[in-house]
Scaffold this active site. Structure first.
Site, PDB file in Angstrom:
ATOM      1  N   VAL A  11     -13.420 -38.654  -2.412  1.00 44.93           N
ATOM      2  CA  VAL A  11     -15.224 -39.033  -3.074  1.00 44.93           C
ATOM      3  C   VAL A  11     -15.327 -37.961  -3.889  1.00 44.93           C
ATOM      4  O   VAL A  11     -15.036 -38.372  -4.960  1.00 44.93           O
ATOM      5  CB  VAL A  11     -15.843 -39.027  -1.881  1.00 44.93           C
ATOM      6  CG1 VAL A  11     -17.407 -39.190  -2.294  1.00 44.93           C
ATOM      7  CG2 VAL A  11     -15.495 -41.008  -1.073  1.00 44.93           C
ATOM      8  N   THR A  86     -16.885 -36.391   7.052  1.00 49.79           N
ATOM      9  CA  THR A  86     -17.741 -36.972   8.025  1.00 49.79           C
ATOM     10  C   THR A  86     -16.920 -38.015   9.109  1.00 49.79           C
ATOM     11  O   THR A  86     -17.537 -38.862   9.776  1.00 49.79           O
ATOM     12  CB  THR A  86     -19.074 -37.686   7.496  1.00 49.79           C
ATOM     13  OG1 THR A  86     -18.781 -38.709   7.197  1.00 49.79           O
ATOM     14  CG2 THR A  86     -20.396 -37.044   7.278  1.00 49.79           C
ATOM     15  N   PHE A 152     -20.011 -46.080  -2.019  1.00 54.30           N
ATOM     16  CA  PHE A 152     -19.053 -47.240  -2.216  1.00 54.30           C
ATOM     17  C   PHE A 152     -17.378 -47.381  -2.692  1.00 54.30           C
ATOM     18  O   PHE A 152     -17.192 -48.750  -2.591  1.00 54.30           O
ATOM     19  CB  PHE A 152     -19.675 -48.808  -2.596  1.00 54.30           C
ATOM     20  CG  PHE A 152     -21.485 -48.925  -1.835  1.00 54.30           C
ATOM     21  CD1 PHE A 152     -21.148 -49.137  -0.415  1.00 54.30           C
ATOM     22  CD2 PHE A 152     -22.282 -48.352  -2.647  1.00 54.30           C
ATOM     23  CE1 PHE A 152     -22.496 -48.886  -0.015  1.00 54.30           C
ATOM     24  CE2 PHE A 152     -23.626 -48.101  -2.232  1.00 54.30           C
ATOM     25  CZ  PHE A 152     -23.989 -48.420  -0.596  1.00 54.30           C
ATOM     26  N   LEU A 153     -17.269 -46.845  -3.108  1.00 54.74           N
ATOM     27  CA  LEU A 153     -15.761 -46.808  -3.716  1.00 54.74           C
ATOM     28  C   LEU A 153     -13.991 -47.167  -3.055  1.00 54.74           C
ATOM     29  O   LEU A 153     -14.820 -46.923  -1.403  1.00 54.74           O
ATOM     30  CB  LEU A 153     -14.726 -45.597  -5.103  1.00 54.74           C
ATOM     31  CG  LEU A 153     -15.236 -44.085  -4.122  1.00 54.74           C
ATOM     32  CD1 LEU A 153     -13.326 -43.743  -3.275  1.00 54.74           C
ATOM     33  CD2 LEU A 153     -15.606 -43.251  -5.084  1.00 54.74           C
ATOM     34  N   HIS A 254      -8.559 -61.805   4.339  1.00 58.53           N
ATOM     35  CA  HIS A 254      -6.871 -61.755   4.229  1.00 58.53           C
ATOM     36  C   HIS A 254      -6.836 -61.160   5.419  1.00 58.53           C
ATOM     37  O   HIS A 254      -6.673 -60.243   6.236  1.00 58.53           O
ATOM     38  CB  HIS A 254      -6.619 -61.009   3.182  1.00 58.53           C
ATOM     39  CG  HIS A 254      -6.749 -61.484   1.569  1.00 58.53           C
ATOM     40  ND1 HIS A 254      -6.773 -62.337   1.597  1.00 58.53           N
ATOM     41  CD2 HIS A 254      -7.348 -60.172   1.399  1.00 58.53           C
ATOM     42  CE1 HIS A 254      -7.397 -62.512   0.248  1.00 58.53           C
ATOM     43  NE2 HIS A 254      -7.787 -61.297   0.358  1.00 58.53           N
ATOM     44  N   CYS A 263     -12.557 -45.005   6.747  1.00 57.18           N
ATOM     45  CA  CYS A 263     -13.818 -44.829   6.487  1.00 57.18           C
ATOM     46  C   CYS A 263     -14.492 -46.603   7.125  1.00 57.18           C
ATOM     47  O   CYS A 263     -14.721 -46.274   8.382  1.00 57.18           O
ATOM     48  CB  CYS A 263     -14.193 -45.712   4.869  1.00 57.18           C
ATOM     49  SG  CYS A 263     -14.201 -44.145   4.069  1.00 57.18           S
ATOM     50  N   LYS A 324      -3.710 -48.619   3.226  1.00 57.73           N
ATOM     51  CA  LYS A 324      -3.309 -49.879   1.832  1.00 57.73           C
ATOM     52  C   LYS A 324      -2.986 -49.439   0.844  1.00 57.73           C
ATOM     53  O   LYS A 324      -2.289 -47.940   0.263  1.00 57.73           O
ATOM     54  CB  LYS A 324      -4.976 -51.091   1.768  1.00 57.73           C
ATOM     55  CG  LYS A 324      -5.719 -49.306   0.593  1.00 57.73           C
ATOM     56  CD  LYS A 324      -6.624 -50.060   0.291  1.00 57.73           C
ATOM     57  CE  LYS A 324      -8.305 -49.034  -0.138  1.00 57.73           C
ATOM     58  NZ  LYS A 324      -9.116 -49.499  -0.919  1.00 57.73           N
ATOM     59  N   ARG A 331      -4.715 -41.947   7.214  1.00 60.92           N
ATOM     60  CA  ARG A 331      -6.307 -41.685   8.097  1.00 60.92           C
ATOM     61  C   ARG A 331      -6.046 -43.288   8.816  1.00 60.92           C
ATOM     62  O   ARG A 331      -6.444 -44.206   8.337  1.00 60.92           O
ATOM     63  CB  ARG A 331      -7.422 -41.759   7.874  1.00 60.92           C
ATOM     64  CG  ARG A 331      -7.116 -39.688   6.830  1.00 60.92           C
ATOM     65  CD  ARG A 331      -8.434 -39.222   6.779  1.00 60.92           C
ATOM     66  NE  ARG A 331      -8.334 -39.737   4.625  1.00 60.92           N
ATOM     67  CZ  ARG A 331      -9.956 -39.090   4.175  1.00 60.92           C
ATOM     68  NH1 ARG A 331     -10.571 -38.026   4.926  1.00 60.92           N
ATOM     69  NH2 ARG A 331      -9.596 -39.454   3.199  1.00 60.92           N
TER      70      ARG A 331
HETATM   71  N1  LIG Z   1     -12.327 -42.297   1.550  1.00 61.78           N
HETATM   72  C1  LIG Z   1     -12.995 -42.614   0.792  1.00 61.78           C
HETATM   73  O1  LIG Z   1     -12.799 -43.826   0.403  1.00 61.78           O
HETATM   74  C2  LIG Z   1     -15.024 -42.933   0.811  1.00 61.78           C
HETATM   75  C3  LIG Z   1     -15.625 -44.337  -0.073  1.00 61.78           C
HETATM   76  C4  LIG Z   1     -17.011 -44.080   0.183  1.00 61.78           C
HETATM   77  C5  LIG Z   1     -17.397 -42.587   0.984  1.00 61.78           C
HETATM   78  N2  LIG Z   1     -16.929 -41.510   1.936  1.00 61.78           N
HETATM   79  C6  LIG Z   1     -17.291 -40.742   2.359  1.00 61.78           C
HETATM   80  O2  LIG Z   1     -17.360 -39.537   1.620  1.00 61.78           O
HETATM   81  C7  LIG Z   1     -16.854 -38.552   2.673  1.00 61.78           C
HETATM   82  C8  LIG Z   1     -15.846 -37.819   1.635  1.00 61.78           C
HETATM   83  O3  LIG Z   1     -14.025 -38.385   2.897  1.00 61.78           O
HETATM   84  P1  LIG Z   1     -13.156 -38.268   1.715  1.00 61.78           P
HETATM   85  O4  LIG Z   1     -12.388 -39.143   2.101  1.00 61.78           O
HETATM   86  O5  LIG Z   1     -13.521 -37.518   0.359  1.00 61.78           O
HETATM   87  O6  LIG Z   1     -13.148 -36.858   2.961  1.00 61.78           O
HETATM   88  P2  LIG Z   1     -11.810 -35.934   2.450  1.00 61.78           P
HETATM   89  O7  LIG Z   1     -11.169 -35.264   3.896  1.00 61.78           O
HETATM   90  O8  LIG Z   1     -10.947 -35.727   1.503  1.00 61.78           O
HETATM   91  O9  LIG Z   1     -12.424 -34.116   1.744  1.00 61.78           O
HETATM   92  C9  LIG Z   1     -13.260 -33.428   2.290  1.00 61.78           C
HETATM   93  C10 LIG Z   1     -13.206 -32.451   1.245  1.00 61.78           C
HETATM   94  O10 LIG Z   1     -14.314 -31.692   1.606  1.00 61.78           O
HETATM   95  C11 LIG Z   1     -13.885 -30.159   2.119  1.00 61.78           C
HETATM   96  N3  LIG Z   1     -15.208 -29.101   2.563  1.00 61.78           N
HETATM   97  C12 LIG Z   1     -15.288 -29.276   3.931  1.00 61.78           C
HETATM   98  N4  LIG Z   1     -16.466 -28.350   3.981  1.00 61.78           N
HETATM   99  C13 LIG Z   1     -16.497 -27.773   2.895  1.00 61.78           C
HETATM  100  C14 LIG Z   1     -17.551 -26.641   2.854  1.00 61.78           C
HETATM  101  N5  LIG Z   1     -18.445 -26.514   3.084  1.00 61.78           N
HETATM  102  N6  LIG Z   1     -17.385 -26.326   1.621  1.00 61.78           N
HETATM  103  C15 LIG Z   1     -16.498 -27.134   0.573  1.00 61.78           C
HETATM  104  N7  LIG Z   1     -15.468 -27.615   1.063  1.00 61.78           N
HETATM  105  C16 LIG Z   1     -15.751 -28.049   2.060  1.00 61.78           C
HETATM  106  C17 LIG Z   1     -12.927 -30.690   3.029  1.00 61.78           C
HETATM  107  O11 LIG Z   1     -11.581 -29.107   2.261  1.00 61.78           O
HETATM  108  C18 LIG Z   1     -11.983 -30.884   2.125  1.00 61.78           C
HETATM  109  O12 LIG Z   1     -11.261 -31.134   0.489  1.00 61.78           O
HETATM  110  C19 LIG Z   1     -17.322 -38.648   4.107  1.00 61.78           C
HETATM  111  O13 LIG Z   1     -18.325 -39.187   4.696  1.00 61.78           O
HETATM  112  C20 LIG Z   1     -16.569 -40.489   3.649  1.00 61.78           C
HETATM  113  O14 LIG Z   1     -17.463 -41.038   4.824  1.00 61.78           O
HETATM  114  C21 LIG Z   1     -15.125 -41.620   1.633  1.00 61.78           C
END
Ligand SMILES: NC(=O)c1ccc[n+]([C@@H]2O[C@H](COP(=O)([O-])OP(=O)(O)OC[C@H]3O[C@@H](n4cnc5c(N)ncnc54)[C@H](O)[C@@H]3O)[C@@H](O)[C@H]2O)c1
Length: 436
Positions: A11, A86, A152-153, A254, A263, A324, A331
């Site tokens: 994200v 999270t 929401f991506l 589907h 997520c 997907k 994950r």
């Molecule tokens: N992946 C998705 O498709 C998606 C879509 C919508 C929302 N979200 C939400 O967005 C959030 C992030 O998801 P993600 O998939 O990008 O996670 P991710 O695990 O890919 O990335 C999180 C990053 O944060 C870094 N990090 C953690 N603590 C830190 C700190 N104190 N300082 C600097 N960097 C720090 C980690 O090293 C990691 O690189 C989550 O809450 C998730 O639910 C994800």
């Protein structure tokens, strides 16, 4: 606008690169020094279509930089986005907010002027209040507004989703913060994406409600698929028959091996806990999570049935490992419980995924990884399509049949037609469709 993006994962990196593309100056911060070194060298640590070009273009124009120095990035920023992970907390399924609160403390220490702190991570209701409390506790003099701006991506289509969102949700009652958020997203709502202002707690709950609703839709059609199999009906025609009703809509209908990914599983779990904690249990979501959990291993029984119940010592070829297509994210991928269940039944597993095999190695043991679909099928007793990558949609079945020990295809994404497969000499089973 100067933006600091704290957390450069799926994200943070996409959002940071897109904001830079809008013309803002963005520093993407991560505490993973290896990730920042790779990004600085122009190497993208995740697979997301189009992201390499977007990052390269904006980095070349110095609008997008990468750093481990949170303090410097925050001190110069007008808006600081928290986009750290999270995940589900081990043991109880609540959202683990350790990273969010740690980021809040670090941000607080670095603030130097009025700053909008935006939670983009998916967080339980009330997290914004706690982030604000932590900041005020760490820095009583801080001038901040804490905003919720859920994302929401979808992975695999993340840039398009970010640049053409159905809506932008901003949870804040602070006028200055709303102005800053409006300025950040201006390029989008000029293109007619509605920006919706709510109270912070409402914005937080919108994100969980959206994901839980989509997960419910998937689980609903999966259960209808099970019933269709029993009564000789075709779930794809049912999905079309109900999806053409505008009140229902055709998306997320589907049938397949159950939802997975970074997520839906963790967000449904977290929402269930939020409901329980607030004496408003969400029975539908509780059932969705339970049904989906059981479904993934149940897919191994489908493979077993296709082999007449004889799995021990057989070789199963798995096509697609990521949760997907168009992502390398493993994950909570449905392939993991499916493969483990097949191994528990005594099968040998071969697998191929166009981009996910490196990540898969960390999640799966005793799997033989193959160079392509045909190498994967070599001497296999069954071929199982788990992820519907584009390149699996036009397989050469004569070649596969020649390579395999037995021509058995289990298509967990319903991308092939039973009658066509019979013509190719394959024993075919899909999801929720009558066998031919
Ligand atoms: N992946 C998705 O498709 C998606 C879509 C919508 C929302 N979200 C939400 O967005 C959030 C992030 O998801 P993600 O998939 O990008 O996670 P991710 O695990 O890919 O990335 C999180 C990053 O944060 C870094 N990090 C953690 N603590 C830190 C700190 N104190 N300082 C600097 N960097 C720090 C980690 O090293 C990691 O690189 C989550 O809450 C998730 O639910 C994800």
């Amino acid at each position: 606008m100067r933006i600091a993006m704290i957390g450069t994962g799926y994200v943070g990196l996409v959002s940071g690169a897109c904001f830079a593309d809008f013309g803002h100056h963005v520093v993407c911060v991560d505490k993973d020094a290896g990730k920042i070194a790779r990004l600085t060298a122009g190497d993208i640590p995740i697979y997301e279509p189009g992201l390499d070009d977007l990052v390269a273009r904006n980095a070349a124009q110095s609008r997008l930089t990468f750093s481990t120095d949170l303090k410097a990035a925050v001190a110069r920023a007008e808006a600081v986005f928290i986009s750290v992970g999270t995940p589900s907390r081990r043991g109880d399924g609540h959202a683990d907010l350790t990273y969010v609160y740690e980021a809040a403390r670090e941000i607080a220490a670095a603030l130097s002027h009025f700053t909008v702190v935006v939670t983009k991570s998916t967080v339980p209701v009330g997290t914004g209040d706690e982030v604000e409390r932590i900041i005020k506790e760490t820095r009583p003099d801080a001038q901040v507004a804490v905003v919720s701006n859920p994302e929401f991506l979808r992975e695999g289509a993340a840039i398009r989703d970010f640049k053409h969102p159905d809506r932008i949700v901003v949870g804040s009652s602070d006028a200055r913060a709303k102005e800053v958020m409006a300025e950040i997203y201006r390029p989008l709502y000029l293109n007619a994406a509605p920006i919706m202002y709510t109270e912070r707690r409402t914005a937080e709950l919108i994100k969980y409600a959206a994901n839980a609703f989509l997960a419910t839709k998937i689980t609903f059609i999966n259960e209808i698929a099970d019933l269709a199999e029993k009564v000789g009906a075709d779930v794809q025609e049912i999905a079309r028959g109900i999806g053409l009703d505008n009140r229902i809509g055709s998306k997320f209908l589907h049938a397949g091996p159950g939802f997975g990914g970074s997520c839906f599983p963790k967000d449904t779990e977290a929402l269930i806990k939020i409901g329980q904690d607030n004496a408003a249990p969400l029975r539908i979501v509780e059932t969705v999570a339970a049904v989906n959990d059981q479904r993934k291993r149940a897919m191994a029984r489908k493979v077993s049935a296709a082999l007449g119940g004889q799995v021990r010592g057989r070789t199963i070829a798995i096509l697609g490992l990521t949760f997907k297509p168009n992502t390398d994210d493993m994950r909570d991928a449905p392939s993991i419980p499916l493969i483990t269940a097949l191994q528990d039944m005594g099968a040998k597993v071969r697998a191929f995924d166009p981009v996910g095999m490196e990540q898969a190695r960390g999640h799966l043991k005793d799997v033989t990884y193959c160079a392509d679909a045909y190498a994967c099928a070599d001497k296999a007793d069954a071929l199982v399509i788990v992820t519907e990558w584009e390149q699996f949609r036009a397989l050469d079945f004569a070649r596969l049949k020649a390579a395999m020990a037995q021509p058995v295809l289990v298509d967990l994404r319903n991308i092939y037609d039973a009658a066509d497969m019979a013509r190719h000499g394959f024993k075919y089973s899909g999801v929720g469709r009558p066998e031919k």
